[in-house]
Design a protein around this motif. Structure first.
Motif, PDB file in Angstrom:
ATOM      1  N   ARG A  40     -27.047 121.739  14.498  1.00  0.00           N
ATOM      2  CA  ARG A  40     -26.715 120.774  13.443  1.00  0.00           C
ATOM      3  C   ARG A  40     -26.093 119.502  14.021  1.00  0.00           C
ATOM      4  N   TYR A  81     -31.532 120.154  11.897  1.00  0.00           N
ATOM      5  CA  TYR A  81     -31.561 121.132  10.804  1.00  0.00           C
ATOM      6  C   TYR A  81     -32.420 122.312  11.234  1.00  0.00           C
ATOM      7  N   TYR A 114     -19.121 119.111   3.404  1.00  0.00           N
ATOM      8  CA  TYR A 114     -18.602 118.767   4.726  1.00  0.00           C
ATOM      9  C   TYR A 114     -17.189 118.219   4.669  1.00  0.00           C
ATOM     10  N   SER A 128     -23.561 115.302   5.603  1.00  0.00           N
ATOM     11  CA  SER A 128     -23.030 116.306   6.528  1.00  0.00           C
ATOM     12  C   SER A 128     -23.598 116.089   7.918  1.00  0.00           C
ATOM     13  N   THR A 129     -24.896 115.785   7.988  1.00  0.00           N
ATOM     14  CA  THR A 129     -25.519 115.481   9.282  1.00  0.00           C
ATOM     15  C   THR A 129     -24.841 114.279   9.934  1.00  0.00           C
ATOM     16  N   PHE A 158     -23.100 117.668  -2.150  1.00  0.00           N
ATOM     17  CA  PHE A 158     -23.867 118.753  -1.531  1.00  0.00           C
ATOM     18  C   PHE A 158     -25.232 118.308  -1.030  1.00  0.00           C
ATOM     19  N   TYR A 159     -25.495 117.015  -0.995  1.00  0.00           N
ATOM     20  CA  TYR A 159     -26.717 116.493  -0.380  1.00  0.00           C
ATOM     21  C   TYR A 159     -26.440 116.373   1.116  1.00  0.00           C
ATOM     22  N   THR A 160     -27.195 117.060   1.954  1.00  0.00           N
ATOM     23  CA  THR A 160     -26.749 117.344   3.325  1.00  0.00           C
ATOM     24  C   THR A 160     -26.854 116.186   4.305  1.00  0.00           C
ATOM     25  N   GLU A 176     -32.113 117.355   7.492  1.00  0.00           N
ATOM     26  CA  GLU A 176     -32.857 118.305   6.659  1.00  0.00           C
ATOM     27  C   GLU A 176     -34.128 117.638   6.125  1.00  0.00           C
ATOM     28  N   PHE A 199     -21.743 123.241   5.205  1.00  0.00           N
ATOM     29  CA  PHE A 199     -22.751 122.199   5.417  1.00  0.00           C
ATOM     30  C   PHE A 199     -23.107 121.479   4.121  1.00  0.00           C
ATOM     31  N   ILE A 200     -22.896 122.118   2.970  1.00  0.00           N
ATOM     32  CA  ILE A 200     -23.106 121.427   1.698  1.00  0.00           C
ATOM     33  C   ILE A 200     -21.776 120.958   1.113  1.00  0.00           C
TER      34      ILE A 200
END
Length: 800
Positions: free
Chosen positions: A509, A505, A583, A538-539, A533-535, A478, A580-581
């Protein structure tokens, strides 16, 4: 000793101090010009290959870091990246560094580089001349940024260009082609302009950032049409003349050409004081996109004027509001731009790391660059003739590395940084091992602008330049590889290395099977912030899944958790709330590094994956980022300092609700509010709560973008008073509770519950329970998480 040979060096030093402390007396002006004339006529035999100059440095400047510029430049010259250059650094009204290196001409005969060498600035013409002159005309009331170009150049409106505005020209969002055919310019300026007027846009105006020389040629024509003067004459009258920038001109006269840096050969003669850009050359050397010549001392004056918000000595060149408007950030499709200036885009490889969000700059094709940072009260200038003699030189990455060293030199070598100087990130350790982990492998690098070593060098460049590594592709999370975009991102190409950048992003994904066919190993090197919730995490998790599916190795270059690795707080998500926020089942503030999280993801998701974490050396869990001695880089567009990072796990819980959390202001996550909010009442309630380590101050603010853009909001500024006792998640819950109590009809609590992702915690919150009661309601989940976490921790606290 022949003392007369020192005169040129002494007088150059005097002159360089003079230009940043302007004197308006005519005798002073005459003396300044006379000194340069005399110096330019001095025998070249008296000048060494490197001329050094530095005024006494303030205690806040680390001379060892500035001295490291010498080695970088000398290596670049030895590698043929350029024949020579001049580097200048200014801060707090002083030139603190000014040096000339190598040669300004290699053929047909050698000429040493000198600090007063005249350079073809190429595209630096755009902001310095064309944009500045346009802004002066705006200040005079003769132009408005939202004016359509056809209001001043009626012929321009042909073929669908009627709606293009001056603002779109200044930010390269006009949709005009980057360049039209060179043949369009062979019949002189007037016919060239007529052919430009007949062009069709290559894209819809206002939709996409397309860097366009054509756009600035048009803008230069607007300046001439409105002012009634040629562009060079208007610039001389309103800019260069008042600033006494006597070496700054289009089509420099013979006196200046004698000390100009050579570029390439044209018509069997070396271009020296003759514009390199072929289009500018064909239309007479004066154009809105290229053609300006100058020296480092002259450009230092211009930079100082911008840092002093339009003033130089007693001269007012432009109003403070004009300079602010010109240099603020405007979102474009690939990052942010100023008016004529770059801020953070794919063209920012010459920017370096560590500059603030207020920084602005630009580069030029001939090997020139300048960056200015009002927050640091700093500028640096790099001027080279990288095209001489064969057109093959390359300096953008060098300039970026020099910029990073300069910013690092501004940081005092305090006891804290001395104590933490041994900290090495995973990337630093990889470099120290000469990339042993990656030898012989095809590498796909998942990264963004935060992927730098402790000296500010990009991981992309380090891997690309290493003989041990085959870097074949980049993947961006992101906000993109530049960390500046706030929307879905498409694939791109890295400006410095020409490597493909695959977005993670946008339409996808995860890396695709086709993309992974190119690589043997995925390397993850991104700075996280420590919130669920820092993506970025998740990536990483989704990329690990793809690597496991396709039997690819996965390496994590670990980095410190910037808010520390001790505090663990907030409810875990319900199993069916993962997204995604959210994971993985983590508390809101998890207190782990990305390397530790990768180990947890592998085990708990049962990934059959060859995972390796290159650990941090020297970091202890209680250390926040300011105690590491590492260069801070804003991890995303709205996390601009460590305070905001510390606040984010709590205030980030609220950003999806119908309040502004400061996006569109200079203080995202350090304030919150809404048009319907009484900031004084909210601050009073919160201060009565006596939350540890934090106080609240009422204010009004107007976001310039995002939620409530252009509307006056009542709100609260959050001040961390003691980092040791401050608890972000507790504070976020306290703010939410006050909003629920004071504004049950205006504040929408449902998005807060969605961000929590835990129904029991949200129901407890709605029933009026406090943070301790809510924690107790979900304590069994936390009790289960802590031992899960413990088995994957790789770093200890100093007290253990």
């Amino acid at each position: 000793m022949r003392f007369h040979l020192l005169y040129p060096f002494v007088l150059k030093g005097v002159y360089c101090q003079w230009i940043l402390s302007p004197m308006n007396h005519p005798v002073a002006s005459f003396f300044s010009l006379a000194v340069l004339v005399w110096l330019s006529s001095a025998s070249h035999a008296q000048w060494p290959n490197k001329v050094a100059f530095a005024v006494p440095q303030a205690a806040s400047v680390r001379s060892d870091r500035l001295a490291a510029i010498d080695e970088l430049v000398q290596q670049a010259i030895a590698q043929g990246q350029m024949p020579g250059c001049v580097v200048a650094v200014g801060r707090h009204d002083k030139l603190i560094f000014l040096r000339a290196y190598g040669h300004r001409q290699l053929k047909p005969e050698l000429e040493p580089m000198t600090i007063d060498t005249v350079f073809d600035l190429a595209s630096l013409t755009k902001p310095i001349v064309t944009a500045t002159c346009a802004m002066i005309l705006c200040e005079q009331g003769k132009l408005k940024l939202d004016d359509p170009v056809v209001a001043h150049l009626p012929e321009f409106g042909a073929n669908g260009k009627q709606s293009i505005t001056l603002f779109q020209l200044l930010t390269h969002q006009s949709g005009l082609t980057p360049d039209n055919p060179l043949a369009d310019y062979r019949d002189g300026k007037q016919l060239a302009l007529r052919r430009i007027y007949q062009l069709q846009p290559s894209g819809e105006p206002g939709r996409k950032f397309i860097y366009s020389d054509v756009g600035f040629i048009v803008l230069g024509d607007v300046v001439e049409s409105v002012s009634g003067q040629p562009l060079d004459e208007f610039a001389e009258q309103h800019l260069f003349g008042p600033l006494k920038m006597h070496d700054t001109q289009f089509n420099p006269p013979q006196l200046l050409r004698r000390r100009a840096a050579a570029t390439e050969s044209r018509n069997q003669r070396w271009m020296k004081g003759e514009v390199h850009d072929p289009r500018a050359h064909l239309i007479g050397g004066v154009a809105g996109h290229a053609g300006l010549f100058s020296t480092a001392p002259d450009l230092a004056v211009y930079a100082q004027m911008l840092l002093r918000r339009g003033r130089w000595g007693s001269k007012r060149i432009a109003a403070e509001s004009t300079i602010k408007r010109m240099t603020m950030a405007y979102p474009v499709s690939s990052g942010t731009r100023g008016l004529g200036w770059d801020k953070q885009t794919g063209y920012s490889t010459n920017k370096g790391m560590g500059l603030s969000d207020r920084a602005f700059g630009h580069g030029g094709f001939t090997g020139t660059a300048m960056w200015i940072d009002p927050q640091l009260d700093l500028f640096y200038i790099f001027l080279s003739n990288r095209l001489h003699p064969d057109g093959r030189g390359s300096v953008n990455r060098l300039v970026g590395r020099i910029g990073s060293l300069i910013v690092e030199a501004m940081l005092p070598e305090t006891q804290t940084t001395q104590k933490s100087s041994s900290i090495a990130t995973g990337l630093d350790r990889l470099v120290q091992s000469n990339f042993a982990e990656l030898t012989g492998k095809r590498i796909g690098l998942i990264t963004n602008h935060t992927g730098i070593d402790r000296h500010g060098r990009r991981n992309v460049d380090l891997l690309h330049d290493s003989d041990q590594v085959r870097l074949v592709a980049l993947f961006s999370p992101e906000h993109g590889v530049t960390g500046a975009q706030d929307a879905a991102i498409g694939d791109a190409r890295d400006a410095g290395t020409e490597l493909p950048i695959y977005s993670l992003y946008g339409e996808r994904r995860q890396p695709t099977a086709e993309q992974l066919d190119q690589v043997d190993c995925l390397v993850f090197d991104v700075q996280d912030i420590g919130a669920r919730f820092y993506t970025y995490i998740s990536t990483m998790g989704l990329a690990m899944e793809a690597a496991a599916e396709h039997n690819k190795q996965f390496i994590v270059l670990d980095r410190p958790n910037p808010v520390g690795g001790v505090e663990v707080a907030g409810p875990l998500p319900d199993p069916f709330e993962q997204s995604f926020i959210s994971y993985h089942p983590l508390p809101i503030q998890h207190g782990m590094t990305v390397g530790e999280l990768a180990r947890m993801f592998q085990v708990e998701k049962k990934l059959k994956l060859d995972l390796h974490v290159v650990t941090i050396d020297g970091w202890s869990r209680e250390q926040t980022f300011d105690q590491t001695g590492l260069l801070w880089v804003n991890p995303s567009p709205n996390i601009r300092n460590l305070n905001q990072a510390l606040l984010y796990p709590g205030i980030g819980l609220l950003e999806s609700t119908n309040i502004s959390v400061g996006r569109g202001t200079d203080q995202p996550f350090e304030l919150f509010g809404a048009p319907w909010m009484d900031g004084q009442a909210v601050a009073r309630w919160l201060n009565r709560s006596e939350l540890p380590g934090v106080r609240f101050v009422p204010l009004r603010f107007v976001p310039q973008s995002s939620k409530y853009a252009g509307q006056s909001c009542g709100g609260v500024n959050i001040l961390i008073t003691d980092r040791g006792t401050f608890r972000a998640v507790r504070t976020g819950f306290a703010v939410a509770k006050v909003l629920l109590q004071l504004y049950p009809d205006q504040w929408s609590a449902a998005p807060f519950g969605k961000r929590l992702s835990n129904r029991r915690a949200f129901q407890a919150f709605l029933s009026g329970q406090g943070f301790d009661q809510i924690q107790a309601a979900v304590q069994s989940e936390m009790n289960a998480f802590l031992p899960r976490r413990a088995v994957h921790l790789m770093y200890e606290s100093m007290g253990r």
